[in-house]
Design an enzyme around this catalytic site. Structure first.
Site, mmCIF file in Angstrom:
data_model
loop_
_atom_site.group_PDB
_atom_site.id
_atom_site.type_symbol
_atom_site.label_atom_id
_atom_site.label_comp_id
_atom_site.label_asym_id
_atom_site.label_seq_id
_atom_site.Cartn_x
_atom_site.Cartn_y
_atom_site.Cartn_z
ATOM 1 N N CYS A 12 5.721 21.085 -8.926
ATOM 2 C CA CYS A 12 4.989 22.265 -8.477
ATOM 3 C C CYS A 12 4.834 23.265 -9.621
ATOM 4 C CB CYS A 12 5.688 22.890 -7.274
ATOM 5 S SG CYS A 12 4.616 24.039 -6.398
ATOM 6 N N VAL A 15 -0.435 22.809 -12.016
ATOM 7 C CA VAL A 15 -1.338 21.965 -11.234
ATOM 8 C C VAL A 15 -0.873 21.874 -9.784
ATOM 9 C CG1 VAL A 15 -2.337 19.658 -11.006
ATOM 10 C CG2 VAL A 15 -1.995 20.640 -13.281
ATOM 11 N N SER A 17 0.872 23.951 -7.988
ATOM 12 C CA SER A 17 0.606 25.197 -7.262
ATOM 13 C C SER A 17 -0.864 25.287 -6.873
ATOM 14 C CB SER A 17 0.950 26.416 -8.122
ATOM 15 O OG SER A 17 2.249 26.304 -8.624
ATOM 16 N N ARG A 47 14.164 22.959 -9.330
ATOM 17 C CA ARG A 47 14.836 24.239 -9.079
ATOM 18 C C ARG A 47 14.104 25.002 -7.970
ATOM 19 N NH1 ARG A 47 17.594 26.615 -13.563
ATOM 20 N NH2 ARG A 47 17.843 28.294 -12.052
ATOM 21 N N VAL A 131 -7.049 11.738 -17.045
ATOM 22 C CA VAL A 131 -7.914 11.726 -18.228
ATOM 23 C C VAL A 131 -9.037 12.742 -18.052
ATOM 24 C CG1 VAL A 131 -9.385 10.338 -19.728
ATOM 25 C CG2 VAL A 131 -7.438 9.281 -18.581
ATOM 26 N N GLU A 189 0.965 24.153 -26.963
ATOM 27 C CA GLU A 189 2.309 24.362 -26.440
ATOM 28 C C GLU A 189 3.277 24.691 -27.577
ATOM 29 O OE1 GLU A 189 3.652 21.685 -23.436
ATOM 30 O OE2 GLU A 189 1.622 21.006 -23.015
ATOM 31 N N LYS A 204 -4.582 8.580 -23.025
ATOM 32 C CA LYS A 204 -5.857 8.611 -22.316
ATOM 33 C C LYS A 204 -6.776 7.479 -22.775
ATOM 34 C CE LYS A 204 -5.497 13.589 -21.548
ATOM 35 N NZ LYS A 204 -5.743 14.929 -22.155
#
Lengths: 430, 430
Positions: A12, A15, A17, A47, A131, A189, A204
C-alpha cells in the site's frame, strides 16, 4: 447484481493507495463494467501503523493468510521485488485466485514459472502496469497483435534516465549534475542504481520480448548498459549529427536461415531527432513496434506515477474480474517459439565514434583501415581540422557488436589516435 | 490439436485478400496461439470470376448460406457498407457464430443492435480494424482503460484528409489542387466524399465515443464538417500562429452539475505544432486519449492499407477463436452510462478568426465589442497594418460554438470589416 468480488491488496505505497482510492471513487462504474461489485477484502502491509488512511479492519501483516483466504477472489500485488512476492503469488494461484501484478522484476525473472502456475490453476495473471505504467502496451502485444509477426520493439521505458538525458541535452550538463537535479526534484530515487544502470529497463525489455516473440526471455538474457558513462560530449556529438541520446530497450527477432533468434538489449544510443522516439521527453515513456503486417506503431504516455500505474492495475482488475464472473481464464501467454537469445557480441549494431587525431596526411586512411581489418564498414566520416589536431566523427554501417567493440579497442592503441572522445551505438538511421 | 476452427470470409477485396494470405503464411503461429488450427470454410463474393487467386471450391455468392453453415465457427466481414452486411451479421449471430468486422459505417449506425444480438447469442463481435486500421486502439479502450474514466479522445483517423492537409501545408496549394494530387497518387478515391466531407471520420468518432464513455453514440450524433472549405489562407494563417491544420475527430465527456453529456464532432482545426498530433503526417493515423488516472496517452500507426488492416482483423480473429476454444464469449461492450449527446451549438470550442479591416482608429474596439456582445472572450489579437487596410488575427477563449458562430455572422455585417478571410476552430492551446 450478486455478491461482490473480493480483492486482496498486497502493498500500500503510492500505487496501492491510488488503487484503493480509485476503487472507491469508481465503484459504480466498475460494478457496471464487471457485472458485479468489487470489494477490498484486506490490505497486507509490513507496518499497519503507517497507513492511517486505510480502515484498520482491512490491514494485516499476514499476506500469506490474506491471499489464501477462502472469500478472496482476486489478488492485486504492488509490493515489488522477488521474495516474498513470488511465494505469495504461487500460493495465491494454488488457492485458485487470479492475480494482477505491477512487478516487472518478478515477471522478468520468473514469468515462465508464474504463468505455468496460473495456467495449471486455471486463473489469470495480468501485469500491464509492469511495463510503461499507464500505457496500454502488454494487452496490445498479447492480443491485438496476436495475428501478426513482430519484428522489433524499441522503447523508452525508464522515465528517470529519460529525464536525465533530456536535461543533459537541454543544459549541456554532465551526467552527475543532471542526476543530482533529478534526485532533488524527485525524479530519481535516493539509490538510483536500478534506473541509471538499466536494470529496470532490462526487466521491462525481457517482458516485452517474451510477449512480442512468444518465447521465454528473462532479465539475464538481456544485454545491459546504463547511462552513467554518457558524457556531455556524447550528447553534443549526437546533436552535431542530428541525433539525440536516449536509453533504449531494444527487442529484435533476428531472422536467419539456420533458425531465428531474439536479441534483447538495453543501452544508450543516438537516434535521429526525426525519429518518433526522439521527441519523447522528461518522464514520459514510449514504445515503437514494428510488425510485418501492421507496419510501424507507437504507444506513448506516462510511464510512472501512482495514478497512472493504478489505471493500468485497475484495467487488468476489470479484465480478470470479468473472467471470474464468466467463470473462465483469459488467454494465457504462449512461449511456443522457444527462440534462443543471441548474445550482444553477435548482434548487429551501428556505432558512432569520435576520435581526436593528429592532423597529418594519411591518418584517415590508417583509421579507416582499422575498421576494415575488423570487417566494419564506414557509413559516414567527418574530419574537422584545428591546428595540428583534428577530430574524426565516424558512423559505421551495421556489424556484429564484437567487431565494433574490437575496432574501438584497436583504435585506442593507435599512435595517430590521441583519444577516443565519444562512442555510442546508433539506432534508427536508414 | 483437435479439429480446425472454420472461418467464413465475407468479401475479398484488398483487406480480404491480405487476410487470406496471412492466414496461410502464419498458419503455424496462429495454431500455436489459438490452440487449434484455423481453416477457411468459404469466401463469399459477388463475382467469383474476379478472384482467380482464391481456390474455386471456396468461392460462393451465397453469403447467407455461408454464414449460417453448420461447420462455420467464425465470420470475418470485410465487405463494408450497411446492407446486406447488417442482415448477414444478424443471421450469423443467430446461428451462433462470432464475428470479426472492419465495418465502421455499420458499427457506427447499428452498433447497439449488433452488440445486443451478439450478447443474446453468447458470441463475440470485435472490430479493431474499423477505426485507425492497424493501431491497437479499440481493445485498449474496451479493456486496458476499463478501470479509468476517459475525458477526451482526439484523433486523426482519416488518412486521405490528413494527406491532403499535409500537402497543402507543404506546398501552399489550395484544397482542389491537393485533392487532385491525392487522387492521382491513389490516396483519395475516385469519389472522395466519404473521406473529404468527414463521413468516414464521423463514423469512427461515434465508435470511439461509444467505447470511451460506455454510452451509445451513433454517426447521427456526431457534428461533422469536412475539409473542402479549408483554404490555402487558413493553412498559412495557422502557420503564422504556430499551428497546423488537421481534421480532428473529437470525443469529449462534458462534466456538468445537471448531468454529464458527450460532445462528439469532426471538423478541421488549428492545433499547435508542438501538439503530439501535429507531427502525424501523410497517411498515418494517431489518437490522443486523456484519462483521469492514466493521464495523456497516444496511439500512432498506419490507418489503412490491406496488410495493416488485415493485422487488426487477424488479432481479433485470434481473440474470438481463443474464446471459442475456451467455450466463452469475451467481454461485451457496456453502454450503461446512457449519456445524452450535446449539440455542437452548446459545445465549448475556440475560434481563430482573421479579418480584413479598415486601418482606422477604433476598429479594433468595435470588433472587440462584437465579441463581447456575444459573450465571447478574446485570448489574443494581432493587428498588422498595410496601407489603409489592416488584418486582425483573433484567437478566442472557449465559448459555446453557437456564440462563436453568431459572432462571425455579425462581424461579416460590420461596415468596418472588409472581409472575413479565415475562420477555423482551434484545439489544444492551453
Amino acid at each position: 447484481m450478486s455478491d461482490p468480488l473480493k480483492v486482496a491488496l498486497l502493498g500500500c505505497g503510492t500505487v496501492g493507495s491510488a488503487v484503493l482510492r480509485l476503487l472507491e471513487e469508481q465503484a459504480g462504474d466498475l460494478t457496471a463494467r464487471i457485472g458485479r461489485p468489487v470489494e477490498v477484502a484486506g490490505v497486507a502491509v509490513r507496518r499497519p501503523d503507517r497507513h492511517p488512511d486505510v480502515p484498520a479492519h482491512l490491514l494485516t501483516t499476514d499476506a500469506h493468510g490474506l491471499v489464501t483466504r477462502d472469500d478472496v477472489d482476486l489478488v492485486v500485488e504492488v509490493i515489488g521485488g522477488i521474495e516474498p512476492v513470488r511465494s505469495l503469488l504461487l500460493a495465491a494461484f494454488e488457492a485458485g485466485k487470479s492475480v494482477v501484478s505491477a512487478n516487472k522484476a518478478l515477471l522478468a525473472d520468473d514469468g515462465v514459472e508464474l504463468h505455468a502456475a496460473a495456467a495449471k490453476a486455471g486463473v489469470d495473471l495480468y501485469y500491464e502496469a509492469a511495463v510503461a505504467g499507464a500505457i496500454p502496451l502488454l494487452r496490445p502485444l498479447r492480443e491485438s497483435l496476436a495475428g501478426d509477426q513482430l519484428r522489433r520493439v524499441v522503447g523508452i521505458v525508464n522515465g528517470t534516465t529519460n529525464y536525465i538525458l533530456s536535461r543533459m541535452a537541454e543544459t549541456g550538463h554532465g551526467f552527475t549534475e543532471a542526476l543530482a537535479e533529478a534526485t532533488e526534484l524527485g525524479y530519481a530515487e535516493a539509490d538510483p542504481t536500478a534506473d541509471v544502470d538499466g536494470f529496470d529497463a532490462a526487466a521491462k525489455a525481457a517482458i516485452l520480448a517474451s510477449l512480442a516473440f512468444h518465447t521465454p526471455v528473462s532479465a539475464t538474457d538481456v544485454y545491459r548498459e546504463g547511462i552513467s558513462a554518457v558524457t556531455a560530449t556524447d550528447v553534443a556529438r549526437a546533436a552535431e549529427i542530428g541525433c539525440t541520446v536516449k536509453l533504449l530497450a531494444i527487442c529484435e527477432r533476428v531472422l536467419a536461415d539456420g533458425g531465428d533468434s531474439v536479441a534483447v538489449r538495453v543501452h544508450p544510443a543516438m537516434i535521429p531527432t526525426t525519429h518518433p522516439l526522439a521527441s519523447v521527453g522528461g518522464a514520459f515513456n514510449a514504445v515503437f513496434v514494428e510488425a510485418e503486417a501492421a507496419g510501424q506503431l507507437m504507444f506513448y504516455g506516462q510511464g510512472a506515477g501512482g495514478d497512472a500505474t493504478a489505471s493500468a492495475v485497475l484495467g487488468d482488475l476489470v479484465a480478470v474480474a470479468r473472467n471470474r464472473v464468466a467463470g473462465v481464464a483469459g488467454p494465457g501467454v504462449t512461449t511456443y517459439a522457444g527462440l534462443p537469445a543471441r548474445p550482444i557480441a553477435e548482434t548487429p549494431t551501428r556505432y558512432h565514434v569520435s576520435l581526436d587525431v593528429a592532423d597529418k596526411p594519411g591518418v584517415l586512411a590508417t583509421v579507416a583501415q582499422e575498421f576494415a581489418r575488423h570487417g566494419v564498414s564506414i557509413a559516414t566520416v567527418r574530419q574537422d581540422g584545428h591546428g595540428d589536431a583534428a577530430t574524426l566523427v565516424i558512423v559505421t554501417h551495421s556489424a556484429p557488436d564484437a567487431a565494433l567493440s574490437a575496432t574501438v579497442t584497436a583504435l585506442r592503441e593507435m599512435p595517430a589516435v590521441r583519444g577516443v572522445t565519444s562512442i555510442l551505438r546508433v539506432e534508427g538511421l536508414s
